[in-house]
Design a protein around this motif. Structure first.
Motif, mmCIF file in Angstrom:
data_model
loop_
_atom_site.group_PDB
_atom_site.id
_atom_site.type_symbol
_atom_site.label_atom_id
_atom_site.label_comp_id
_atom_site.label_asym_id
_atom_site.label_seq_id
_atom_site.Cartn_x
_atom_site.Cartn_y
_atom_site.Cartn_z
ATOM 1 N N SER A 1 -19.818 45.432 39.024
ATOM 2 C CA SER A 1 -19.453 44.190 38.341
ATOM 3 C C SER A 1 -19.468 43.020 39.313
ATOM 4 N N SER B 1 -20.568 47.804 24.602
ATOM 5 C CA SER B 1 -20.455 46.743 25.603
ATOM 6 C C SER B 1 -21.756 45.974 25.782
ATOM 7 N N LYS C 1 -21.119 44.361 30.146
ATOM 8 C CA LYS C 1 -20.481 43.246 29.443
ATOM 9 C C LYS C 1 -20.619 41.947 30.233
ATOM 10 N N ARG C 2 -20.535 42.037 31.535
ATOM 11 C CA ARG C 2 -20.551 40.847 32.379
ATOM 12 C C ARG C 2 -21.956 40.265 32.577
ATOM 13 N N PRO D 1 -18.120 47.643 32.090
ATOM 14 C CA PRO D 1 -17.761 46.292 32.542
ATOM 15 C C PRO D 1 -18.968 45.498 33.061
ATOM 16 N N GLU E 1 -23.032 41.934 39.860
ATOM 17 C CA GLU E 1 -23.533 41.170 38.712
ATOM 18 C C GLU E 1 -23.101 39.716 38.842
ATOM 19 N N HIS E 2 -21.853 39.505 39.214
ATOM 20 C CA HIS E 2 -21.295 38.151 39.328
ATOM 21 C C HIS E 2 -22.047 37.336 40.377
#
Length: 166
Positions: A89, A134, A115-116, A112, A92-93
């Motif tokens: 996650s 998700s 979804k992100r 997660p 991804e950010h």
């Protein structure tokens, strides 16, 4: 686009799909829980990497600042290995806008990250219910090459919309 491709035997359509991704300007980065040597071997086998890639293991990932991570992602060939769902996650950010996440196994730990992502893609046959719920897109045929085809078609639709507006 980010895809987790390791651990499973490579599917025969993946090398051609990766070639088409490159031709379309789509960058694929492997993010996997697998060991570095396994990930590099699979990445070479499917044509994801052609030279010595930058390999970042999960423990090293936790020590990277945001700027360090952006610097790593600027390298042409990058593999993230020994990654946990929390690390995925975070990766991804750091990639910024325009990223997709594809999960190709039956684990729900990537929900997660799916979804992100700007576009989370789950496998419809082997994907878990949590991953499918998700995700923004579910591939009914569990085929990575389908993503490439849909991207190509989407680009055509986008170009037609631009032509119509102008």
């Amino acid at each position: 686009m980010t895809a987790s491709l390791a651990s499973n035997p490579p599917r025969p359509e993946v090398p051609d799909a990766l070639r088409k991704c490159r031709e379309a300007g789509v960058r694929i980065i492997m993010i996997t829980g697998d060991a570095s040597r396994t990930a590099v071997a699979i990445a070479r086998e499917i044509g994801l990497v052609t030279r010595e890639p930058v390999v970042v293991e999960g423990a090293e990932f936790t020590r990277l600042s945001d700027q360090d991570l952006r610097n790593v992602l600027a390298k042409p060939e990058v593999l993230f290995t020994r990654m946990t769902p929390k690390y995925k996650s975070g990766c991804e950010h750091a990639q910024g806008p325009g990223r997709a996440r594809c999960r190709d196994r039956r684990w729900s730990d990537d929900a997660p990250a799916l979804k992100r992502a700007d576009i989370g893609i789950a496998m419809g046959i082997t994907g878990t219910d949590v991953a499918k719920e998700s995700a923004d897109m579910v591939l009914l045929d569990d085929n990575f090459a389908t993503i490439v085809e849909r991207h190509r078609r989407g680009q055509g639709v986008y170009e037609n919309i631009k032509k119509f507006i102008t």
